[in-house]
Design an enzyme around this catalytic site. Structure first.
Site, PDB file in Angstrom:
ATOM      1  N   ASP A  98       1.034  -1.162  -0.184  1.00  0.00           N
ATOM      2  CA  ASP A  98       0.254   0.120   0.066  1.00  0.00           C
ATOM      3  C   ASP A  98       0.866   1.201  -0.046  1.00  0.00           C
ATOM      4  O   ASP A  98       2.124   1.459   0.516  1.00  0.00           O
ATOM      5  CB  ASP A  98      -1.302   0.062   0.985  1.00  0.00           C
ATOM      6  CG  ASP A  98      -1.708   1.368   1.210  1.00  0.00           C
ATOM      7  OD1 ASP A  98      -1.861   2.118   0.469  1.00  0.00           O
ATOM      8  OD2 ASP A  98      -2.698   0.963   1.987  1.00  0.00           O
ATOM      9  N   ILE A  99       0.167   1.801  -1.051  1.00  0.00           N
ATOM     10  CA  ILE A  99       2.088   3.279  -1.551  1.00  0.00           C
ATOM     11  C   ILE A  99       1.528   4.317  -0.050  1.00  0.00           C
ATOM     12  O   ILE A  99       2.794   4.641  -0.225  1.00  0.00           O
ATOM     13  CB  ILE A  99       1.875   3.540  -2.745  1.00  0.00           C
ATOM     14  CG1 ILE A  99       0.223   4.288  -3.435  1.00  0.00           C
ATOM     15  CG2 ILE A  99       1.828   2.593  -3.547  1.00  0.00           C
ATOM     16  CD1 ILE A  99       0.326   4.665  -4.587  1.00  0.00           C
TER      17      ILE A  99
ATOM     18  N   VAL B 137      -6.884   4.923 -21.395  1.00  0.00           N
ATOM     19  CA  VAL B 137      -6.470   3.799 -21.559  1.00  0.00           C
ATOM     20  C   VAL B 137      -8.053   3.030 -21.061  1.00  0.00           C
ATOM     21  O   VAL B 137      -8.409   3.287 -19.661  1.00  0.00           O
ATOM     22  CB  VAL B 137      -5.197   2.520 -20.539  1.00  0.00           C
ATOM     23  CG1 VAL B 137      -5.275   1.755 -21.023  1.00  0.00           C
ATOM     24  CG2 VAL B 137      -4.169   3.658 -20.983  1.00  0.00           C
TER      25      VAL B 137
ATOM     26  N   LYS C 282      -0.053  15.482 -11.159  1.00  0.00           N
ATOM     27  CA  LYS C 282       0.418  14.734 -11.614  1.00  0.00           C
ATOM     28  C   LYS C 282       1.531  15.648 -12.436  1.00  0.00           C
ATOM     29  O   LYS C 282       2.652  14.850 -12.474  1.00  0.00           O
ATOM     30  CB  LYS C 282      -0.645  14.500 -13.300  1.00  0.00           C
ATOM     31  CG  LYS C 282      -1.009  13.284 -12.698  1.00  0.00           C
ATOM     32  CD  LYS C 282      -0.372  11.746 -12.031  1.00  0.00           C
ATOM     33  CE  LYS C 282      -0.970  10.054 -12.290  1.00  0.00           C
ATOM     34  NZ  LYS C 282      -0.353   8.800 -11.802  1.00  0.00           N
TER      35      LYS C 282
ATOM     36  N   ALA D  40      -7.313  18.819  -8.991  1.00  0.00           N
ATOM     37  CA  ALA D  40      -7.136  17.782  -7.738  1.00  0.00           C
ATOM     38  C   ALA D  40      -5.744  17.129  -8.938  1.00  0.00           C
ATOM     39  O   ALA D  40      -4.177  16.588  -8.215  1.00  0.00           O
ATOM     40  CB  ALA D  40      -7.454  17.739  -7.134  1.00  0.00           C
ATOM     41  N   TYR D  41      -6.100  16.502  -9.531  1.00  0.00           N
ATOM     42  CA  TYR D  41      -5.619  15.079  -9.953  1.00  0.00           C
ATOM     43  C   TYR D  41      -4.239  15.908 -11.227  1.00  0.00           C
ATOM     44  O   TYR D  41      -3.052  15.812 -11.312  1.00  0.00           O
ATOM     45  CB  TYR D  41      -6.675  14.329 -11.165  1.00  0.00           C
ATOM     46  CG  TYR D  41      -5.839  13.260 -11.966  1.00  0.00           C
ATOM     47  CD1 TYR D  41      -5.493  11.476 -11.683  1.00  0.00           C
ATOM     48  CD2 TYR D  41      -5.237  13.796 -13.534  1.00  0.00           C
ATOM     49  CE1 TYR D  41      -4.637  11.101 -12.019  1.00  0.00           C
ATOM     50  CE2 TYR D  41      -4.472  12.177 -13.930  1.00  0.00           C
ATOM     51  CZ  TYR D  41      -4.439  11.665 -13.438  1.00  0.00           C
ATOM     52  OH  TYR D  41      -3.987   9.799 -14.381  1.00  0.00           O
ATOM     53  N   GLY D  42      -4.525  16.970 -11.808  1.00  0.00           N
ATOM     54  CA  GLY D  42      -3.481  17.394 -13.003  1.00  0.00           C
ATOM     55  C   GLY D  42      -2.132  17.965 -12.148  1.00  0.00           C
ATOM     56  O   GLY D  42      -1.236  17.709 -12.422  1.00  0.00           O
TER      57      GLY D  42
HETATM   58  P1  NDP Z   1      -7.050   2.342 -12.150  1.00  0.00           P
HETATM   59  O1  NDP Z   1      -7.377   2.458 -11.857  1.00  0.00           O
HETATM   60  O2  NDP Z   1      -7.681   0.803 -13.410  1.00  0.00           O
HETATM   61  O3  NDP Z   1      -5.516   1.515 -11.313  1.00  0.00           O
HETATM   62  C1  NDP Z   1      -4.913   1.687 -10.058  1.00  0.00           C
HETATM   63  C2  NDP Z   1      -4.329   1.214  -9.546  1.00  0.00           C
HETATM   64  O4  NDP Z   1      -3.972   1.704  -8.660  1.00  0.00           O
HETATM   65  C3  NDP Z   1      -5.006  -0.389  -8.683  1.00  0.00           C
HETATM   66  O5  NDP Z   1      -4.201  -1.375  -8.500  1.00  0.00           O
HETATM   67  C4  NDP Z   1      -5.117   0.880  -7.371  1.00  0.00           C
HETATM   68  O6  NDP Z   1      -4.875  -0.854  -6.530  1.00  0.00           O
HETATM   69  C5  NDP Z   1      -3.363   0.597  -7.462  1.00  0.00           C
HETATM   70  N1  NDP Z   1      -3.625   1.770  -6.320  1.00  0.00           N
HETATM   71  C6  NDP Z   1      -4.319   2.874  -6.057  1.00  0.00           C
HETATM   72  N2  NDP Z   1      -3.871   3.328  -4.569  1.00  0.00           N
HETATM   73  C7  NDP Z   1      -3.156   2.531  -3.702  1.00  0.00           C
HETATM   74  C8  NDP Z   1      -2.509   2.776  -3.156  1.00  0.00           C
HETATM   75  N3  NDP Z   1      -2.653   3.575  -1.424  1.00  0.00           N
HETATM   76  N4  NDP Z   1      -1.925   1.494  -2.769  1.00  0.00           N
HETATM   77  C9  NDP Z   1      -1.494   1.046  -3.447  1.00  0.00           C
HETATM   78  N5  NDP Z   1      -2.305   0.684  -5.069  1.00  0.00           N
HETATM   79  C10 NDP Z   1      -2.859   1.563  -5.263  1.00  0.00           C
HETATM   80  O7  NDP Z   1      -6.283   2.845 -12.711  1.00  0.00           O
HETATM   81  P2  NDP Z   1      -5.494   2.939 -14.335  1.00  0.00           P
HETATM   82  O8  NDP Z   1      -4.409   1.529 -14.296  1.00  0.00           O
HETATM   83  O9  NDP Z   1      -6.089   3.889 -15.185  1.00  0.00           O
HETATM   84  O10 NDP Z   1      -4.014   3.809 -13.891  1.00  0.00           O
HETATM   85  C11 NDP Z   1      -2.642   3.378 -13.491  1.00  0.00           C
HETATM   86  C12 NDP Z   1      -1.978   4.890 -13.453  1.00  0.00           C
HETATM   87  O11 NDP Z   1      -1.947   5.095 -14.389  1.00  0.00           O
HETATM   88  C13 NDP Z   1      -2.034   5.886 -12.657  1.00  0.00           C
HETATM   89  O12 NDP Z   1      -0.886   6.146 -11.881  1.00  0.00           O
HETATM   90  C14 NDP Z   1      -3.378   6.851 -13.410  1.00  0.00           C
HETATM   91  O13 NDP Z   1      -2.949   8.118 -12.852  1.00  0.00           O
HETATM   92  C15 NDP Z   1      -2.355   6.765 -15.119  1.00  0.00           C
HETATM   93  N6  NDP Z   1      -2.791   7.141 -16.240  1.00  0.00           N
HETATM   94  C16 NDP Z   1      -3.564   6.516 -16.912  1.00  0.00           C
HETATM   95  C17 NDP Z   1      -4.521   7.164 -17.994  1.00  0.00           C
HETATM   96  C18 NDP Z   1      -5.846   6.010 -18.404  1.00  0.00           C
HETATM   97  O14 NDP Z   1      -5.909   6.518 -19.800  1.00  0.00           O
HETATM   98  N7  NDP Z   1      -6.182   4.500 -17.195  1.00  0.00           N
HETATM   99  C19 NDP Z   1      -3.995   8.111 -18.401  1.00  0.00           C
HETATM  100  C20 NDP Z   1      -3.295   9.113 -17.699  1.00  0.00           C
HETATM  101  C21 NDP Z   1      -2.184   7.968 -16.412  1.00  0.00           C
HETATM  102  P3  NDP Z   1      -6.810  -1.412  -6.310  1.00  0.00           P
HETATM  103  O15 NDP Z   1      -7.099  -1.688  -7.188  1.00  0.00           O
HETATM  104  O16 NDP Z   1      -6.604  -1.749  -5.146  1.00  0.00           O
HETATM  105  O17 NDP Z   1      -7.744   0.446  -6.015  1.00  0.00           O
END
Ligand code: NDP
Length: 273
Positions: A62-63, A227, A197, A192-194
């Site tokens: 858990d980050i 994605v 990042k 907030a997200y922007g």
């Molecule tokens: P998802 O929401 O599908 O997956 C997010 C992942 O992060 C999950 O495995 C989630 O775990 C995990 N996570 C969240 N909080 C924590 C935590 N505290 N500790 C450990 N794991 C955690 O998102 P995406 O796959 O779409 O996104 C992945 C990355 O890509 C992110 O950083 C996102 O900002 C970035 N991104 C995504 C884009 C897109 O179009 N999808 C575009 C640009 C950037 P859990 O399942 O337990 O919630």
């Protein structure tokens, strides 16, 4: 005996992180550790990859939990004596329809996407071996948001003398401004997200400067593209395997690469912001 190389991917149980683990299992020379905060979800993801004849290891992470990060560090230290690749993929985004107050969205999003990524870096970077690669999965949104910041803020983000402590303070100023309802007048865009990042991308620039004296350790930030994942409510146009391509390119940059301390998307270095 030769040391075994090892890669860690955060948030590997689903989405882009799962795609990155899948690709690294095929391309990274060494063990790939899929981490997830939820053990059941993480183990299910590993077993799904096992069904494809891929063999990632699993470790809980858990980050946002320092003790969880420390436990992973101990595991890496004992089992591998170091770390060769860290992909900071885990992140959150509130949905556009969320009714949570902006102040809460700012605090929670910065805490997870920026502060936790920095915490992991601070704990795990001492393990990085020569030629290690670090990838922060940021977003194109960091470019758009960076462009909308005040000229004074933009100048600070691009200042080659900016330190991590100063960046942390800027991110705290953003959260404080959100709580005080003074985001715009403080020079920040209302995202907030922007902003979280922006912090992640600029963190990579600073960390690379700090690591330049080390033996070919490379830190980059990147965007996976838009994605099809839970985060985008499955509106994204790329598959998770396509979303993994740019992060994996960053992860596997060859020895001596000059792509260091950059922001990439679509498998190429991009201007930032
Ligand atoms: P998802 O929401 O599908 O997956 C997010 C992942 O992060 C999950 O495995 C989630 O775990 C995990 N996570 C969240 N909080 C924590 C935590 N505290 N500790 C450990 N794991 C955690 O998102 P995406 O796959 O779409 O996104 C992945 C990355 O890509 C992110 O950083 C996102 O900002 C970035 N991104 C995504 C884009 C897109 O179009 N999808 C575009 C640009 C950037 P859990 O399942 O337990 O919630």
């Amino acid at each position: 005996m030769a040391t075994k190389r090892v890669a860690v991917v955060t948030g590997g149980n689903k989405g882009v992180g799962f795609g990155i683990v899948r690709a690294l299992c095929k391309q990274f020379q060494g063990d790939v550790i899929l981490t997830a905060r939820n053990v059941d979800l993480g183990k299910k993801a590993v077993s799904d990859l096992n069904a494809e004849n891929l063999k990632p290891e699993f470790h809980q992470l858990d980050i946002c939990d320092m003790s969880s990060i420390e436990t992973l560090k101990q595991y890496l230290q004992s089992n591998y004596g170091g770390l060769d690749l860290l992909v900071n993929n885990a992140g959150i985004a509130y949905k556009a329809a969320s009714t949570a107050p902006f102040s809460e969205q700012a605090e929670v999003t910065v805490r997870t996407n920026f502060t936790a990524t920095l915490d992991i870096s601070n704990v795990l970077f001492p393990l990085l071996r020569p030629h290690s690669r670090v990838v922060h999965v940021s977003s194109m949104v960091s470019q758009w948001t960076g462009k909308k910041c005040s000229e004074a803020l933009k100048a600070r983000f691009l200042d080659p003398a900016l330190t991590i402590d100063e960046l942390k303070q800027i991110m705290q100023n953003f959260v404080d401004a959100a709580k005080a309802g003074k985001v715009s007048e403080s020079g920040f865009p209302e995202s907030a997200y922007g902003m979280s990042k922006v912090g992640v991308t600029v963190m990579a620039f600073i960390q690379q400067r700090e690591l330049n004296s080390k033996d070919d350790i490379v830190v980059n930030a990147c965007c996976p593209g838009y994605v099809d994942t839970d985060m985008t409510s499955h509106k994204g146009t790329k598959t998770i395997d396509q979303g993994a391509e740019t992060p994996v390119l960053c992860a596997l940059l060859p020895e001596g690469t000059d792509i260091r301390g950059k922001f990439l998307s679509e498998k190429a270095v991009q201007p930032w912001p």
